[in-house]
Scaffold this motif. Sequence first.
Motif, short mmCIF file in Angstrom:
data_model
loop_
_atom_site.label_atom_id
_atom_site.label_comp_id
_atom_site.label_asym_id
_atom_site.label_seq_id
_atom_site.Cartn_x
_atom_site.Cartn_y
_atom_site.Cartn_z
N ILE A 67 59.59 35.18 31.92
CA ILE A 67 58.44 35.62 32.70
C ILE A 67 57.50 34.43 32.85
O ILE A 67 56.89 33.97 31.88
N VAL A 69 54.20 32.52 34.30
CA VAL A 69 52.83 32.83 34.75
C VAL A 69 52.09 31.51 34.96
O VAL A 69 51.65 30.89 33.98
N LEU A 72 48.63 30.26 32.68
CA LEU A 72 48.35 31.09 31.51
C LEU A 72 48.04 30.21 30.31
O LEU A 72 48.89 29.45 29.85
N GLY A 208 55.24 36.35 37.08
CA GLY A 208 54.17 37.21 36.58
C GLY A 208 52.87 37.08 37.36
O GLY A 208 51.90 37.75 37.03
N MET A 211 47.44 33.03 37.48
CA MET A 211 46.19 33.49 36.92
C MET A 211 45.04 33.12 37.85
O MET A 211 44.88 31.95 38.21
N ARG A 221 45.76 39.39 33.07
CA ARG A 221 46.24 39.32 31.69
C ARG A 221 46.89 40.64 31.28
O ARG A 221 47.93 40.64 30.59
N LYS A 223 48.32 42.79 33.23
CA LYS A 223 49.58 42.91 33.95
C LYS A 223 50.67 42.10 33.27
O LYS A 223 51.82 42.55 33.14
N VAL A 224 50.33 40.91 32.80
CA VAL A 224 51.33 40.06 32.12
C VAL A 224 51.81 40.74 30.84
O VAL A 224 53.02 40.79 30.56
N LEU A 240 57.90 34.46 27.53
CA LEU A 240 56.70 34.39 28.36
C LEU A 240 56.19 32.95 28.33
O LEU A 240 55.96 32.40 27.25
#
Length: 708
Positions: A67, A69, A72, A208, A211, A221, A223-224, A240
């Motif tokens: 995942i 992001v 992040l 994901g 941000m 955050r 949602k992640v 992650l």
Amino acid sequence: MRSWRVRRMLARALFLAAAAASLAAASPPVQATAETSGPQGRAPRASSQAPAGESAGESLLAQVVVIGVPGLTWSDVKASPELTALVGKSNAGSITVKTAGPHTCPIDGWLTLGAGTRAWGSVPDEPCGDLPALVDGKIQNWQTYVDRQAEHHTGAPIGRLGQAGHPICGFGPGAAIALARTDGTVANWRPTFEAAALGNCSDAIVDGGAMPIREGRAEARRKVAELVTQATAAGAWVVLAGISQEVEWAHQQPLVALQLPPDGEPRWLTSDSTRRPGLIQLTDLTATILRGRDAANVDPAGEETAGPLDGTAITVTGDAHTDPAAVIEDRLDTNERFEQPRPMLVAVSLTILAAELLALGWFLISRSRRSRSTFGFTLLTQGGFFVAVFLSTATVWWRWPSPGLSLYFVVLAISALFAVLAKLLLGRYAYVGIALAAYLILLVDGVLGTPLQFGSMFTDGPVIGGRFYGFGNSTFATLAVATLVVAGWAAQRLIDRSRVQAALAVLAIGGAAIVVDGRPGWGTDFGGIIALTPAVLLMAWLTWRGGISLRALIGIGAAGVLAVSAVAYLDYLRPEDQRSHFGTFVARLLDGDVNDVLIRKLEMAVQFFAGPAGWAMLAGVMLAMLATVLPDRVPSASYRAFFGSRPMVRPALLALSTCGLVGMLLNDAGVALPAIMTGFALPLLVAHLVASPTPATVSPESHLVQEH
């Protein structure tokens, strides 16, 4: 007859010194991971996640879901109760997302994930744009990104994951880019995450969402955290990770890496590509997805599609962590560790320079004994600085109040302390003590796996994504100066007794540095041994014979090439996931994939000349080198007298110039490498001259006698 035997013995010794580094390469490198929870080079598997019909511990691994992001950070984790709760049941670490370009926008991160090597996606000097859309099953403007790799000589095989011979599913816009084939087409992709669809995938990549900079970050955050929970509940081995550092020029800091569920108690993520507990890099995610797959570099038709991966599969190491808050604070402290050194390097350097200029002015005006001593002390402090940059990491200054100021004062204090001790113990030969301290500290640090390098002022942090282990260019420059100065001093002590013994001392001291600098798993410095080996051999030859012929000079060069080639080839014979920079270079050379690497290194070397600073460094370096070749032209009676005062002055200075010149021509640091060497060697030399108003003519046996 005896003279012939002595010459033959020295010739053999010179050859053995050239081969010293290759002998060291015959043993396996030091592994950073004390233990891993899976086979070497493979991702750990949770026994609870073993597919039906398999028992825990077999080689087939669980499904991996990455995942990604963009942006992040660990500050996000601290601000989110949901993400903080995940830390307590995850293997934790930070991830460096350095890609081929100057900034890592989301497009750079997703392309790098798909290639397994650093790719270039964004346009320099422009803000990060939106991701390209998927139109009729193909990434829009895909050819633009293919052409960008060629334009910047990245060598990144974008499309590697998309060509893998097993079904990898993608969810979200970023995943489409990571899983695009070499022609830009995408299969097994859905616009949003669906946990039920994981059953049809061997592995998966999930976007994901980036941000947000301000509004909506708290919702992002949550949602992640929800995505991680859903993927884990589906029976996946979830990673992650932050995918890109820059979202509209966001503040840089190490990004988040979590893996769950852990196999046993939660510990620290690492990989063989970083060899550092708590740190992985972006390309390790690709290697983890392709773990142990025979089709890693082959498309379904059986044709080779790409060269070696830049990363290795994620593993875990270290003690278990049980307190999520402590893990988060550790990661935030780590951010300070890598954020402060570069600005403080400038601050400390300018402080020492200002002190030197003030002391020099006082000395030129007054010519008093006290002003002479003060000026010499400031020069020795600059020499001590090259020791302090490494020893400062042992103080764990980043955990102190005001980390930046703490680092500033710690480095200055250690620099001055070495100057004081060297002056008190050795008098006007204090330069020997500082060089010897640097030599021994760096040798020990190299053998221990370079713990003092990481986070020092001379090492790029994980945001920069430079060298994760081994000796970098600045460290090598320090070691080279220390080695040649110490070798010259030792040879001077022996040369009146026996030139053979003096030359052997040079080979022993220089050979030890070459082995530690070049051995995979220790210094792992490919460019370093290219420069240091001929310098040591030249000094040994000049020590033995007093002069050198063109034939001998060619032989020394050939011996240096032989040593470097042997190290690289022996490292290449290791398994692919255990190779260092040496073996990887040979692999690319044999694959015909080395041109881009050489061009990138050349571009890095010449970029220093984009401004006046590079040309100023070059002018200073060339003047310093000319002073070693043409000492009679130097407008300093003290230097000219010193140059001829002892037999080993000329070989040592010529060896320093040789090392700097070869390093400048063949290293990606370019002119910066001999400039750093000059910054260490020149103050030590001037300090010695300032402390000796009349050139020394005493015998070598009294070389350490303090004169007042």
